[in-house]
Scaffold this motif. Sequence first.
Motif, short mmCIF file in Angstrom:
data_model
loop_
_atom_site.label_atom_id
_atom_site.label_comp_id
_atom_site.label_asym_id
_atom_site.label_seq_id
_atom_site.Cartn_x
_atom_site.Cartn_y
_atom_site.Cartn_z
N LEU A 213 -20.35 -64.66 -30.05
CA LEU A 213 -19.47 -65.10 -28.97
C LEU A 213 -18.01 -64.98 -29.39
O LEU A 213 -17.16 -64.47 -28.65
N PHE A 214 -17.70 -65.44 -30.60
CA PHE A 214 -16.34 -65.36 -31.11
C PHE A 214 -15.90 -63.91 -31.31
O PHE A 214 -14.78 -63.52 -30.96
N ALA A 215 -16.79 -63.09 -31.87
CA ALA A 215 -16.46 -61.68 -32.10
C ALA A 215 -16.20 -60.96 -30.78
O ALA A 215 -15.29 -60.13 -30.68
N GLY B 4 -13.93 -63.67 -21.63
CA GLY B 4 -12.90 -64.66 -21.93
C GLY B 4 -11.71 -64.04 -22.65
O GLY B 4 -10.56 -64.37 -22.35
N GLY B 5 -11.97 -63.13 -23.58
CA GLY B 5 -10.89 -62.48 -24.30
C GLY B 5 -10.03 -61.60 -23.41
O GLY B 5 -8.80 -61.57 -23.54
N ASN B 6 -10.65 -60.90 -22.45
CA ASN B 6 -9.89 -60.07 -21.52
C ASN B 6 -8.95 -60.91 -20.67
O ASN B 6 -7.81 -60.51 -20.40
N ALA C 254 -26.17 -59.66 -27.21
CA ALA C 254 -25.34 -58.85 -26.30
C ALA C 254 -24.79 -59.70 -25.17
O ALA C 254 -23.64 -59.52 -24.74
N LEU C 255 -25.58 -60.62 -24.67
CA LEU C 255 -25.11 -61.51 -23.60
C LEU C 255 -23.99 -62.41 -24.10
O LEU C 255 -22.98 -62.62 -23.41
N ALA C 256 -24.14 -62.93 -25.32
CA ALA C 256 -23.08 -63.76 -25.90
C ALA C 256 -21.81 -62.96 -26.11
O ALA C 256 -20.70 -63.44 -25.84
N ALA C 257 -21.95 -61.71 -26.57
CA ALA C 257 -20.78 -60.85 -26.80
C ALA C 257 -20.05 -60.57 -25.48
O ALA C 257 -18.82 -60.56 -25.43
N GLN C 258 -20.81 -60.33 -24.41
CA GLN C 258 -20.20 -60.04 -23.13
C GLN C 258 -19.43 -61.24 -22.60
O GLN C 258 -18.33 -61.10 -22.06
N GLY D 183 -9.41 -55.40 -28.54
CA GLY D 183 -10.01 -54.10 -28.30
C GLY D 183 -10.88 -53.57 -29.42
O GLY D 183 -11.51 -52.52 -29.28
N PHE D 184 -10.92 -54.27 -30.56
CA PHE D 184 -11.73 -53.81 -31.69
C PHE D 184 -12.10 -55.01 -32.56
O PHE D 184 -11.84 -56.15 -32.18
N ALA D 185 -12.74 -54.77 -33.66
CA ALA D 185 -13.04 -55.76 -34.71
C ALA D 185 -14.34 -56.53 -34.51
O ALA D 185 -14.75 -57.26 -35.41
N MET D 186 -15.03 -56.37 -33.38
CA MET D 186 -16.25 -57.14 -33.17
C MET D 186 -17.33 -56.85 -34.22
O MET D 186 -17.86 -57.79 -34.83
N PRO D 187 -17.69 -55.57 -34.48
CA PRO D 187 -18.72 -55.33 -35.50
C PRO D 187 -18.30 -55.79 -36.89
O PRO D 187 -19.14 -56.25 -37.68
#
Length: 252
Positions: free
Chosen positions: A17-19, A217-219, A208-212, A27-31
Motif C-alpha cells: 500500500l505504501f509503495a 491516493g498518491g495520484n 495488486a489491489l493494495a498497490a492500486q 511515478g517510480f520506486a514501487m518495486p
Amino acid sequence: MAGLSPGIFAAALAVTLFAGFVKGVAGFAMPLIMMSAFSSFLPPQLALAGLILPTLLTNLSQAFRQGVAPAVQTARTYRRFLAATLVFIVISAQFVHVIPERAFLLGLGLPVTAFAVAQVMGLSLALPLRHRHGAEWALGAVGGLYGGVSGIWGPPLIVYLLSIKADKAETVRVQGVVFLMGAVVLCGAHLATGVLNAQTLGFSAVLALAAQLGQIGGNRLQDRLDAVAFRRWTQALLILTGLNLVRQALMG
C-alpha cells in the motif's frame, strides 16, 4: 495467503500500500520499496512473485493516464529500448532459481543505493549520447537483465530519459509504458519458471489491489503537493531501502 501467518501477510499488504502510494506521487520506486522490505520477511522468490501483479496493474494505470494515443506513440518512439528490455527479461528470468540469496540482495542493493545517492547529491546522471539508438539497446538490455531476476528495471530507463532531456509528462508516461510491457513479459516468464503458480498468483493479486489503492491516493496527493520536494523524500527512502538490502546481504 501463500502459507504466511496473518501478521506477515498484513505486513506485506502494508508495504505494498505504501509503495503504491509512493509510485502514485513520484511515478517510480514501487518495486524497489517492495523488494527491500519483503526481503526482510519473505523468501526471495515469493517476494518476486508478490510484486509482479502489483507492477502490472499500477503501470497499466500510469501508462494510459493521458490516453491511449500518447501511450501507443510512446511505445513506437521507444521501441528499441522496449525490445531490448523485454528480450533480456525473458533471458535473465531463467536464472532466478540458481542465484544465491546473498548475491541477489547485494547485486540489487548496491546499484539502487548508488543511484539514489547520486540523485540526492544532485549529480548529473545524464550520459553524453552520441548514438541514441545504440544507447537505447544497451541500457534496455541492462534493465532487462536486472528485471528478470528482481522485477526492477527502472534505473537504466531513468538514466536514459535524463540523458535525452525528456520533460516531466513524457518521463512519467514512458516509465508507465516500459514498466507495463516489461511487467507483462515478466509475468509470462515466471509463469514458465514456476515462480508464479496457483499459490503465489493469489498472493500477488491481493497485493495488486493494495498497490492500486495506494497509487490512487498518491495520484491525488501529487496534484496538490510540491512534487520536487516529495521526490527528495523518495530519494532518501531509496537510499535506506538500498542500504537495507546491502545489510541483509552482508549480515544475513
